[in-house]
Write an enzyme that holds these catalytic residues in place. Structure first.
Site, mmCIF file in Angstrom:
data_model
loop_
_atom_site.group_PDB
_atom_site.id
_atom_site.type_symbol
_atom_site.label_atom_id
_atom_site.label_comp_id
_atom_site.label_asym_id
_atom_site.label_seq_id
_atom_site.Cartn_x
_atom_site.Cartn_y
_atom_site.Cartn_z
ATOM 1 N N ARG A 288 35.890 26.103 31.797
ATOM 2 C CA ARG A 288 35.594 25.092 30.781
ATOM 3 C C ARG A 288 35.762 23.676 31.291
ATOM 4 O O ARG A 288 35.424 22.719 30.601
ATOM 5 C CB ARG A 288 36.531 25.312 29.601
ATOM 6 N N ARG B 283 42.900 43.966 42.916
ATOM 7 C CA ARG B 283 43.436 42.634 42.621
ATOM 8 C C ARG B 283 42.800 42.122 41.338
ATOM 9 O O ARG B 283 41.666 42.490 41.015
ATOM 10 C CB ARG B 283 43.122 41.646 43.750
ATOM 11 N N ARG C 37 35.718 35.871 23.794
ATOM 12 C CA ARG C 37 36.574 36.639 22.888
ATOM 13 C C ARG C 37 35.766 37.671 22.131
ATOM 14 O O ARG C 37 36.178 38.807 21.977
ATOM 15 C CB ARG C 37 37.211 35.694 21.856
ATOM 16 N N GLY D 165 37.917 23.808 21.005
ATOM 17 C CA GLY D 165 38.106 23.738 22.460
ATOM 18 C C GLY D 165 37.098 22.807 23.116
ATOM 19 O O GLY D 165 35.997 22.625 22.605
ATOM 20 N N THR E 269 29.833 25.549 22.333
ATOM 21 C CA THR E 269 30.742 26.622 22.723
ATOM 22 C C THR E 269 30.326 27.122 24.099
ATOM 23 O O THR E 269 29.127 27.286 24.362
ATOM 24 C CB THR E 269 30.715 27.831 21.766
ATOM 25 N N ARG F 146 44.113 22.483 15.968
ATOM 26 C CA ARG F 146 44.849 22.701 14.723
ATOM 27 C C ARG F 146 44.154 22.055 13.548
ATOM 28 O O ARG F 146 44.477 22.328 12.405
ATOM 29 C CB ARG F 146 46.225 22.030 14.777
ATOM 30 N N MET G 252 35.992 34.392 30.255
ATOM 31 C CA MET G 252 36.104 34.051 28.839
ATOM 32 C C MET G 252 35.055 34.776 28.006
ATOM 33 O O MET G 252 34.032 35.219 28.523
ATOM 34 C CB MET G 252 36.016 32.550 28.641
ATOM 35 N N ASP H 7 28.189 31.993 21.479
ATOM 36 C CA ASP H 7 28.196 32.982 20.395
ATOM 37 C C ASP H 7 27.728 32.412 19.056
ATOM 38 O O ASP H 7 27.892 33.052 18.022
ATOM 39 C CB ASP H 7 29.593 33.616 20.243
ATOM 40 N N GLY I 293 32.301 24.178 17.620
ATOM 41 C CA GLY I 293 31.878 25.566 17.526
ATOM 42 C C GLY I 293 31.942 26.058 16.092
ATOM 43 O O GLY I 293 31.929 25.268 15.137
ATOM 44 N N ASP I 294 32.041 27.351 15.965
ATOM 45 C CA ASP I 294 32.044 28.023 14.674
ATOM 46 C C ASP I 294 33.036 27.387 13.684
ATOM 47 O O ASP I 294 32.676 27.050 12.558
ATOM 48 C CB ASP I 294 32.412 29.488 14.953
ATOM 49 N N ASP J 180 31.032 30.023 25.010
ATOM 50 C CA ASP J 180 30.828 31.468 24.824
ATOM 51 C C ASP J 180 29.384 31.813 24.438
ATOM 52 O O ASP J 180 28.986 32.964 24.520
ATOM 53 C CB ASP J 180 31.748 32.003 23.713
HETATM 54 O O1 F6P Z 1 35.783 29.673 22.398
HETATM 55 C C1 F6P Z 1 35.866 29.150 23.663
HETATM 56 C C2 F6P Z 1 37.026 29.696 24.430
HETATM 57 O O2 F6P Z 1 37.013 29.139 25.704
HETATM 58 C C3 F6P Z 1 37.077 31.230 24.492
HETATM 59 O O3 F6P Z 1 36.229 31.784 25.468
HETATM 60 C C4 F6P Z 1 38.540 31.468 24.766
HETATM 61 O O4 F6P Z 1 38.948 32.703 24.276
HETATM 62 C C5 F6P Z 1 39.214 30.365 24.007
HETATM 63 O O5 F6P Z 1 38.260 29.343 23.825
HETATM 64 C C6 F6P Z 1 40.449 29.825 24.658
HETATM 65 O O6 F6P Z 1 41.060 28.961 23.781
HETATM 66 P P1 F6P Z 1 42.236 27.975 24.180
HETATM 67 O O7 F6P Z 1 41.626 26.833 24.940
HETATM 68 O O8 F6P Z 1 42.803 27.562 22.882
HETATM 69 O O9 F6P Z 1 43.192 28.738 25.052
#
Ligand code: F6P
Length: 362
Positions: A289, A280, A185, A11, A139, A75, A183, A143, A116-117, A141
């Site tokens: 992002r 709401r 995960r 991402g 990342t 991918r 965000m 993480d 990232g990872d 996140d």
């Molecule tokens: O890992 C970064 C992240 O933004 C996560 O916080 C989120 O779950 C994911 O990527 C979203 O992925 P995509 O851009 O494929 O929807």
């Protein structure tokens, strides 16, 4: 003169262009090397290769720009690459040798992989196949292990905090409960830090399975004390105690909220159903992002890019740049992809939140 290639994987995230620009400036301006930008992550090395020369002009003005000028791909894992046969069937194939061959065809001496990872795991495997790899962690996140922080994270926390500030005033005017899904995960860093910065009442994290009865009680206590609105921040990977992750909440669970959705809709629906409060849901999604990186992330991205070139100069391959305290250092890629950096439920940050009166769903 040497030549290095660079690609982004996974991402996107604010600061990627800062890394690309720093690599080009340190390599081209300071060392007289060439830099090749691979398009669309590992896809560009599997196909083609698809790449373009990055000179100083190619990176002019990109530091404040979000996303990546090179494109990226989700991918593109060369070890499990989706290929379509003549009958139209898709199967996952190991095309790593094609990546190695295409990389050598470019005539580059090293490959900088920013990701990232997932991307760093690919970089580690390619490194085992003899490719001269240097990793740059990325990342939003936060993480990833072995680095104190990654670029993109600070920007995301800023965006969420601003959103929470804005939601406070409308929540207060309407005496509503605003559930904000952010965000994260696996890691609750964005939720926890922006929730503290944006004075949330409740913060729900993947690391602490939550109890909805306790969350509802907390919101009701606050109402009885005179505050008739609440902001509830929910990380997308949070889940109820004793239950699994909520991928898609059912109509019953979202209790009349117009749209079905993930965990944010589930939490909002349950608060409405159990306590009859007007609720709401705001799903911040990819706004977290996109757009311009914060000054902190521009600086960190620049430092990482410059350090990556330095490692290549010293032939220190199989390494990743990282921030430790105030210093940028290098560590073996192996270490970074071994587990995740998660919020410690018994750590100082969670404790601070609770001392402030923020409910963490436990
Ligand atoms: O890992 C970064 C992240 O933004 C996560 O916080 C989120 O779950 C994911 O990527 C979203 O992925 P995509 O851009 O494929 O929807």
């Amino acid at each position: 003169s040497r030549c290095i290639a660079i690609l982004n994987g996974g991402g996107d995230c604010p600061g990627l262009n800062g890394v690309i620009r720093a690599v080009v400036r340190a390599a081209v301006l300071q060392r007289g090397w060439r830099v090749l930008g691979i398009e669309d992550g590992f896809d560009g090395l599997v196909e083609g290769p698809r790449c373009r020369e990055l000179d100083i002009r190619a990176v002019r003005g990109i530091l404040p720009r979000g996303g990546t000028i090179l494109g990226t791909s989700n991918r593109g894992n060369p070890f499990r690459y989706p290929l379509t046969d003549s009958d139209g069937n898709i199967s996952l194939c190991d095309v790593s040798q094609r990546v190695v061959d295409n990389f050598h065809r470019l005539g580059a001496d090293a490959l900088v992989a920013v990701g990232g990872d997932g991307t760093l795991k690919i970089a580690r495997r390619l490194s085992h196949l003899g490719m001269p790899m240097v990793g740059v962690p990325k990342t939003i996140d936060n993480d990833l292990r072995e680095t104190d922080v990654t670029f993109g994270y600070n920007t995301a926390v800023g965006i969420v905090t601003e959103a929470l500030d804005r939601l406070q005033t409308t929540a207060e005017s309407h005496h509503r409960v605003m559930v904000v899904e952010v965000m994260g995960r696996d890691a609750g860093w964005i939720a926890l830090e922006s929730g503290i910065a944006g004075s949330a009442e409740v913060i729900l994290l993947p690391e602490i399975p939550f109890d909805l009865d306790l969350v509802c009680e907390h919101i009701m206590r606050r109402r009885q004390a005179g505050s008739r609105f609440s902001i509830v921040v929910v990380a997308e990977g949070a889940f109820p105690r004793g239950g699994g992750k909520v991928v898609q909440a059912t109509a019953e669970q979202t209790h009349g909220l117009e749209r079905l959705g993930g965990i944010g809709h589930f939490v909002a629906g349950e608060i409405e159903r159990r306590k009859g409060l007007e609720t709401r849901v705001v799903v911040l999604g990819h706004t977290q992002r996109g757009g311009t990186p914060s000054p902190f992330d521009r600086i960190l991205a620049s430092r990482f890019g410059v350090q990556a070139v330095e490692l290549i100069e010293k032939h220190e391959y199989g390494t990743m740049v990282a921030l430790r305290g105030r210093n940028v250092v290098s560590i073996p890629i192996e270490h970074a992809v071994n587990g995740q950096n998660l919020v410690d439920p018994a750590g100082n940050l969670a404790w601070t939140a609770e001392q402030l009166g923020i409910h963490l769903g436990r």
